[in-house]
Write a protein that holds these residues in place. Sequence first.
Motif, mmCIF file in Angstrom:
data_model
loop_
_atom_site.group_PDB
_atom_site.id
_atom_site.type_symbol
_atom_site.label_atom_id
_atom_site.label_comp_id
_atom_site.label_asym_id
_atom_site.label_seq_id
_atom_site.Cartn_x
_atom_site.Cartn_y
_atom_site.Cartn_z
ATOM 1 N N THR A 1 40.164 31.791 -6.631
ATOM 2 C CA THR A 1 39.571 31.336 -5.277
ATOM 3 C C THR A 1 38.141 30.921 -5.703
ATOM 4 O O THR A 1 37.529 31.106 -6.729
ATOM 5 C CB THR A 1 39.746 32.421 -4.275
ATOM 6 O OG1 THR A 1 38.844 33.332 -4.695
ATOM 7 C CG2 THR A 1 41.225 32.901 -4.009
ATOM 8 N N THR A 2 37.452 30.478 -4.797
ATOM 9 C CA THR A 2 36.105 30.173 -4.957
ATOM 10 C C THR A 2 34.858 30.408 -3.909
ATOM 11 O O THR A 2 35.103 30.214 -2.723
ATOM 12 C CB THR A 2 35.870 28.474 -5.203
ATOM 13 O OG1 THR A 2 36.738 27.927 -6.216
ATOM 14 C CG2 THR A 2 34.459 27.994 -5.557
ATOM 15 N N CYS A 3 34.076 31.279 -4.196
ATOM 16 C CA CYS A 3 33.073 31.796 -3.503
ATOM 17 C C CYS A 3 33.246 31.990 -1.905
ATOM 18 O O CYS A 3 33.754 33.086 -1.710
ATOM 19 C CB CYS A 3 31.883 30.682 -3.705
ATOM 20 S SG CYS A 3 30.217 31.262 -2.894
ATOM 21 N N VAL B 1 37.122 34.735 -9.452
ATOM 22 C CA VAL B 1 36.356 34.073 -8.132
ATOM 23 C C VAL B 1 34.980 33.561 -8.647
ATOM 24 O O VAL B 1 33.949 34.313 -8.426
ATOM 25 C CB VAL B 1 36.058 35.275 -6.813
ATOM 26 C CG1 VAL B 1 35.727 34.152 -5.779
ATOM 27 C CG2 VAL B 1 37.203 35.847 -6.975
ATOM 28 N N LYS C 1 38.754 24.318 -4.162
ATOM 29 C CA LYS C 1 38.094 25.034 -3.130
ATOM 30 C C LYS C 1 38.625 24.763 -1.717
ATOM 31 O O LYS C 1 38.450 23.598 -1.264
ATOM 32 C CB LYS C 1 36.751 25.248 -3.197
ATOM 33 C CG LYS C 1 36.074 26.230 -2.347
ATOM 34 C CD LYS C 1 34.498 26.162 -2.425
ATOM 35 C CE LYS C 1 33.794 27.169 -1.730
ATOM 36 N NZ LYS C 1 32.180 27.042 -2.050
ATOM 37 N N GLY D 1 34.165 41.123 -2.402
ATOM 38 C CA GLY D 1 34.869 41.347 -3.438
ATOM 39 C C GLY D 1 35.549 42.622 -3.612
ATOM 40 O O GLY D 1 36.796 42.571 -3.913
ATOM 41 N N VAL E 1 39.781 41.982 -8.937
ATOM 42 C CA VAL E 1 39.056 40.780 -8.416
ATOM 43 C C VAL E 1 37.698 40.722 -9.281
ATOM 44 O O VAL E 1 36.990 41.713 -9.331
ATOM 45 C CB VAL E 1 38.704 41.004 -7.043
ATOM 46 C CG1 VAL E 1 37.900 39.671 -6.701
ATOM 47 C CG2 VAL E 1 39.852 41.072 -6.160
ATOM 48 N N SER F 1 31.701 31.702 -8.271
ATOM 49 C CA SER F 1 30.683 31.651 -7.227
ATOM 50 C C SER F 1 29.254 31.116 -7.398
ATOM 51 O O SER F 1 29.112 31.096 -8.656
ATOM 52 C CB SER F 1 30.741 32.995 -6.419
ATOM 53 O OG SER F 1 32.009 33.376 -6.247
ATOM 54 N N ASP G 1 35.675 31.268 0.021
ATOM 55 C CA ASP G 1 36.904 31.914 0.194
ATOM 56 C C ASP G 1 36.930 33.201 0.212
ATOM 57 O O ASP G 1 38.020 33.701 0.646
ATOM 58 C CB ASP G 1 37.939 31.349 -1.116
ATOM 59 C CG ASP G 1 37.912 30.039 -1.215
ATOM 60 O OD1 ASP G 1 38.101 29.169 -0.153
ATOM 61 O OD2 ASP G 1 38.339 29.261 -2.351
ATOM 62 N N LEU G 2 36.158 33.911 -0.308
ATOM 63 C CA LEU G 2 36.350 35.439 -0.097
ATOM 64 C C LEU G 2 36.315 35.853 1.280
ATOM 65 O O LEU G 2 36.534 37.280 1.662
ATOM 66 C CB LEU G 2 35.027 35.946 -0.885
ATOM 67 C CG LEU G 2 34.932 36.321 -2.323
ATOM 68 C CD1 LEU G 2 33.675 36.853 -2.795
ATOM 69 C CD2 LEU G 2 35.985 37.386 -2.768
ATOM 70 N N THR H 1 34.412 38.614 -9.338
ATOM 71 C CA THR H 1 33.429 37.743 -8.978
ATOM 72 C C THR H 1 32.341 37.443 -9.777
ATOM 73 O O THR H 1 31.625 37.986 -10.230
ATOM 74 C CB THR H 1 33.016 38.435 -7.529
ATOM 75 O OG1 THR H 1 32.396 39.644 -7.831
ATOM 76 C CG2 THR H 1 33.874 38.799 -6.474
#
Length: 268
Positions: free
Chosen positions: A156-158, A180, A123, A196, A207, A182, A160-161, A209
């Motif tokens: 990506t992680t949480c 993603v 992350k 998202g 995407v 999260s 990062d959105l 999430t």
Amino acid sequence: MRIACVQLGVEGGAVTANVERALARIRTAAAAGADVVVLPELFDVGYFAFEAYARAAESVAGDRLSRFAAAAADEGVHVLAGTVVEDLAASAADGVVVPATEGLANTAVLFDRTGDRRLVYRKRHLFGYGSEETNRMVPGESTPVVEIDDVCVGVTTCYDLRFPEQFRRLVDSGIDCVLVPSAWPYPRVEHWRTLGRARAIENLAYVATVNGSGTFDGDALCGRTSVYDPWGTTLASAGDEPTTVTADVDPNRVATVREEFPALHDRR
């Protein structure tokens, strides 16, 4: 490519129980025809169980993640071990390239159908608002992509959105879909839904999430795991209880949408 987004019920600090629950959900999703199974952020320890981070930390080549590699191979499915707490020194000792030689990282690991480790994402944007993540973790430095069944996938992680430039870098790397994992809490439900979908719309990409479910000393995850298509249309979504959300990802759909609406070519 069918993705199964596991909205796991996570118990803070209950690593053994969380891992067993996640492995069971992988088996169920694979049996239902999933090609990729995605787990949420810090699914094994619980995001808000800060004091348990050091105890739960392992190398990405450690025993716990090896169980997920074995599950991927046994079930013939790709598995994104959503994120875990990585001990960077232990990973370095195992020959893994790391951003620092000590400390902890919030790390997602993707295993392919044979159990091989195909992608490691740490992350990049660590969350500091009402959280201890920035004090306990080392940020990542790269955003890799990987081909899964002819679909170019990024992770990506949480938090990062909230940083769209990271998603633009993924677009420049050729991604069709961003996963993603999260641990997104109440009360910021509308942020979760909007960000998202916005990342899907502006990048003309799928995407997914993938959130957890559960309560941690007053902090509750809002669930609402969702998959958006390249137009930002919601393909599948959930409430806040444990469940699995499935959707199909078609790279030809991405190519068609980008050809019909070539906004990415108009970047300056």
